[in-house]
Design a protein around this motif. Structure first.
Motif, mmCIF file in Angstrom:
data_model
loop_
_atom_site.group_PDB
_atom_site.id
_atom_site.type_symbol
_atom_site.label_atom_id
_atom_site.label_comp_id
_atom_site.label_asym_id
_atom_site.label_seq_id
_atom_site.Cartn_x
_atom_site.Cartn_y
_atom_site.Cartn_z
ATOM 1 N N LEU A 167 -5.038 -1.683 108.432
ATOM 2 C CA LEU A 167 -5.356 -2.819 109.649
ATOM 3 C C LEU A 167 -3.964 -3.523 109.818
ATOM 4 O O LEU A 167 -3.128 -3.858 108.717
ATOM 5 N N GLU B 281 -3.024 -6.907 112.104
ATOM 6 C CA GLU B 281 -3.287 -8.135 113.165
ATOM 7 C C GLU B 281 -2.137 -8.284 114.021
ATOM 8 O O GLU B 281 -0.977 -9.029 113.633
ATOM 9 N N PRO C 120 -4.598 -1.427 114.585
ATOM 10 C CA PRO C 120 -4.529 -2.627 115.046
ATOM 11 C C PRO C 120 -5.737 -3.403 115.767
ATOM 12 O O PRO C 120 -6.403 -2.829 116.451
ATOM 13 N N ILE C 121 -5.797 -4.763 115.458
ATOM 14 C CA ILE C 121 -6.967 -5.366 116.256
ATOM 15 C C ILE C 121 -5.834 -6.507 116.931
ATOM 16 O O ILE C 121 -4.738 -6.735 116.559
ATOM 17 N N LEU C 122 -6.481 -7.040 117.931
ATOM 18 C CA LEU C 122 -5.903 -8.053 118.943
ATOM 19 C C LEU C 122 -6.593 -9.408 118.639
ATOM 20 O O LEU C 122 -7.748 -9.532 118.739
ATOM 21 N N PHE D 12 -5.427 -16.550 111.236
ATOM 22 C CA PHE D 12 -5.605 -15.022 111.921
ATOM 23 C C PHE D 12 -7.235 -14.800 111.776
ATOM 24 O O PHE D 12 -8.131 -15.706 111.656
ATOM 25 N N VAL D 13 -7.635 -13.529 111.771
ATOM 26 C CA VAL D 13 -8.977 -13.119 111.435
ATOM 27 C C VAL D 13 -9.407 -12.798 110.010
ATOM 28 O O VAL D 13 -10.234 -13.276 109.476
ATOM 29 N N LEU E 259 -15.748 -16.938 115.506
ATOM 30 C CA LEU E 259 -14.493 -16.315 115.862
ATOM 31 C C LEU E 259 -14.784 -15.616 117.222
ATOM 32 O O LEU E 259 -14.099 -15.869 118.116
ATOM 33 N N VAL F 54 -11.540 -15.612 119.991
ATOM 34 C CA VAL F 54 -10.508 -15.058 119.225
ATOM 35 C C VAL F 54 -10.552 -13.501 118.833
ATOM 36 O O VAL F 54 -9.478 -13.010 118.931
ATOM 37 N N ASP G 55 -13.159 -5.148 117.405
ATOM 38 C CA ASP G 55 -11.972 -5.520 116.138
ATOM 39 C C ASP G 55 -12.443 -6.274 115.105
ATOM 40 O O ASP G 55 -11.806 -6.175 114.096
ATOM 41 N N ARG H 82 -13.655 -3.671 112.875
ATOM 42 C CA ARG H 82 -12.425 -2.851 112.175
ATOM 43 C C ARG H 82 -11.493 -3.855 111.339
ATOM 44 O O ARG H 82 -10.919 -2.886 110.285
ATOM 45 N N THR H 83 -11.631 -5.049 111.522
ATOM 46 C CA THR H 83 -10.845 -5.900 110.360
ATOM 47 C C THR H 83 -11.606 -5.616 108.984
ATOM 48 O O THR H 83 -10.785 -5.738 108.118
ATOM 49 N N PHE I 282 -10.986 -1.399 108.081
ATOM 50 C CA PHE I 282 -9.601 -0.895 107.972
ATOM 51 C C PHE I 282 -8.759 -1.945 107.081
ATOM 52 O O PHE I 282 -7.637 -1.613 106.754
ATOM 53 N N GLY I 283 -9.509 -3.276 106.548
ATOM 54 C CA GLY I 283 -8.702 -3.908 105.876
ATOM 55 C C GLY I 283 -9.356 -4.470 104.671
ATOM 56 O O GLY I 283 -9.370 -3.840 103.656
#
Lengths: 309, 309
Positions: A148, A150, A176-178, A186-187, B202, B207, B212, B215-216, B219-220
Motif C-alpha cells: 500500500l 497513500e 497506490p490509493i488516492l 491520511f486514511v 472518510l 477523502v 481505495d 485497498r487500504t 494491501f496495508g
C-alpha cells in the motif's frame, strides 16, 4: 529503457524503496547526506534481498542489487531522474530545506514525492519554485513487503504529477490509493486509530484481555479484511448489498459510536497496564526475534495472497 | 468416548456448527422445529463438506457426515448431551421460550449456549430453572471457516460453565475469546463498528473512494492483522514495545478521535451513495458469485495460516 528514479535517505524506509524500484527494473540512485549510512546501505539491501529469495518472493537478487547505484553526490544522484522518493527525517524544517536542495538538481518535470507519514505537502513543499510537482507518497513499513502507498497531493499539486505517481506505483507493483484531501493521519492511520481507540477502551473497561483482543482480529475480522477490505465485506454480508447491510446494522454501530463521545484513553497509566500484559505474552528480550518472525509471516502471507488472487 | 452435543436450529449457522463439532469427532444431534428445514439439512451439510474437501481443508467428509444425527424429536435429540448450541431466530421472546423448552430435556449440568450476535444471556436466560448454566457463544459466519467464538457469560453464569465452554471450543478447533462483560456488540462488532464508522466518515467527506478504502485494508493494515492482531502489531512497531508506541503515536490517535465527536453517518443518503459506488464495482447480479469467490478465498487463507503457524 526504464527510467531512473532516486531515493534520498538511505535509512530503513529508503532502502526498502530502493528494493521496490530496483526489482521492477528501474535503475535506482540511492543518496544519503550521511556517508556512514550510505556505506552500509548496499550490505543491508543485499541481506534483505537474500531473505526474500529464501522466502520465495524473489529469484534474481544479484540483478536487483546491480540496479542500485549508491551515490554520495546529490548532483549526479539526481541527474535525469523522473521521480524522487524523499525519505529524510520526519521534521518539517528539515524536509522544507531538503526539498529545496533536491529541486536544484532535477528537471522541472521531475516528481518530488515524500515518504512522510504525517506532514502534508502543502507545508513542506511551499518553498519550492515548482510546488505543483510535489506530493506525499506514504508507504507502509517496509514498502518492499507491504504494497500500500497513500498518494496525497496538496491543493496546489498538478493532476499530471498525481497521475504520474499513481502510474509509477502501479507499474512497480505497489498498490497506490488516492487520498483526496490532506487529512491528518491520511486514511490508513485514521482507520487504524479508530480501531485502536475502541480496542483501548474495551481493554481499559475490563471487557477483554490484550491477547483475546488480538485473537478477535486474527481469527475473526482479519481473515476477510486481509483479502477484501471492510466495505466489500459488508457488501457481501447482506442479500441486497451495502445499503441493505447499513439498514440492518447501522443502528448498532451508531449506538456504539454514541457511547464513545469521550477522549480516547492513550494515557500513561493505561499504557503501563498494556505494557505489563504484553510483556507477559512476550518478554522484551524476545521482541527482536518476534519482529523477525513477523516479517517471515508477512512474506508468506504476501506470497499466499499473490498466488491465490 | 467423545461426548454428544446438540445444535438446535438447522439454518446456515446451525449447520456450520454441526460441521465444527462433527469434524472434531463429536456425535452431533441436529434439531429444528421446522421439518422442511431439517429435511434439507443433511444435503446442505454434505455439499458444504465437499467444497471443504476440494479446498484441502478436510479429507474424511463421509465420516464427518455420519456423525451428524438429524432428529425431529427434541426429547431424543437432547438426551444425554453435555452441550447445546442454540441457533434459533434472533428474537428475545422466541429465545426465552426456546431455552425453557430445551431445559426440560437436558441434565442440570448441560451447558446452554446461544449463537446470538446481540442479545445478552442475562435477558434470554432469565426464565430458566438454572440460569447459571447459560451463556452466549457467538460465532462468526460460518463457524466452520472462521474460528473465532465470543464467549459471553451473564453475571449469573457459573465459572464452571464458562470454563467448560472455553475448553470445548478449543477442543473442537475454534478460537474462543472471553468477553467479561455483556457489552453491546460484544468485542468483534464493536471493533468492526469503530473502523466502519471512521470509514464512512472518510468516504462521506470525499477523502477516499470505496475501492481505495478497501485497498487500504487489503494491501496495508489487513496483512499484519490477519496473523497478529492490532495490539501485537503496535507492540512490535516501537523499539521498547506497546508503551513506547503509545507515547509516540497516542497523541495522533487522540487528536483524530477528538475530531470525531459527532454521530456516525449511517443515514440513507450516505448508504445510497455507497450502494451506487459498490454496484459500479460489483453489479448486484454478480453478488452471489462473488460470495462464492469470498468463501473459496477464505478457505485458502485459512489453509495458509494453519500451514504457516
Amino acid at each position: 529503457m526504464t527510467q531512473s528514479v532516486a531515493v534520498v535517505g538511505a535509512g530503513l524506509i529508503g532502502r526498502a524503496w530502493a528494493v521496490v524500484f530496483a526489482r521492477a527494473g528501474h535503475e535506482i540512485r540511492l543518496y544519503d547526506a550521511d556517508p556512514t549510512v550510505l556505506q552500509s546501505a548496499r550490505g543491508a539491501i543485499a541481506e534483505g534481498l537474500e531473505v526474500m529469495v529464501a522466502e520465495g518472493l524473489l529469484d534474481n537478487a544479484a540483478e536487483v542489487l546491480a540496479r542500485v547505484k549508491i551515490d554520495a553526490d546529490m548532483t549526479t544522484a539526481l541527474r535525469d531522474v523522473v521521480y524522487v522518493q524523499e525519505c529524510g527525517p520526519e521534521d518539517l524544517a528539515i524536509k522544507r530545506r531538503l526539498l529545496v536542495e533536491i529541486e536544484q538538481y532535477v528537471s522541472t518535470s521531475t516528481v518530488l514525492a515524500s515518504s512522510t507519514s504525517g506532514i502534508p505537502a502543502s507545508q513542506f513543499g511551499c518553498d519550492l519554485r515548482h510546488p505543483e510537482r510535489c506530493l506525499v507518497a506514504h508507504p507502509v513499513n517496509p514498502p518492499s513487503l507491504v504494497p500500500l502507498v497513500e498518494v496525497v497531493p496538496a491543493p496546489t499539486t498538478d493532476q499530471s504529477c498525481v497521475d504520474a505517481t499513481l502510474q509509477l506505483m502501479t507499474k512497480v507493483g505497489q498498490q497506490p490509493i488516492l487520498v483526496r484531501q490532506e487529512t491528518q493521519g491520511f486514511v490508513l492511520n485514521r482507520l487504524q486509530g479508530a480501531l485502536l481507540n475502541e480496542a483501548l477502551r474495551l481493554y481499559r473497561d475490563g471487557v477483554v484481555s490484550v491477547d483475546d483482543l488480538d485473537r478477535t482480529m486474527r481469527f475473526g475480522l482479519g481473515l476477510r479484511w486481509a483479502f477484501m477490505g471492510p466495505l466489500e465485506t459488508i457488501d457481501l454480508n447482506a442479500p441486497a448489498g451495502i445499503k441493505d447491510y447499513g439498514q440492518r446494522y447501522g443502528p448498532l454501530y451508531r449506538d456504539i459510536d454514541a457511547q464513545r463521545q469521550e477522549p480516547a484513553p492513550w494515557d500513561n497509566d493505561l499504557l503501563d497496564q498494556l505494557q505489563v500484559e504484553r510483556r507477559q505474552l512476550l518478554p522484551i528480550a524476545d521482541l527482536d526475534a518476534r519482529q523477525q518472525w513477523r516479517d517471515r509471516r508477512l512474506m508468506a502471507l504476501r506470497r499466499h495472497l499473490l498466488e491465490s488472487s
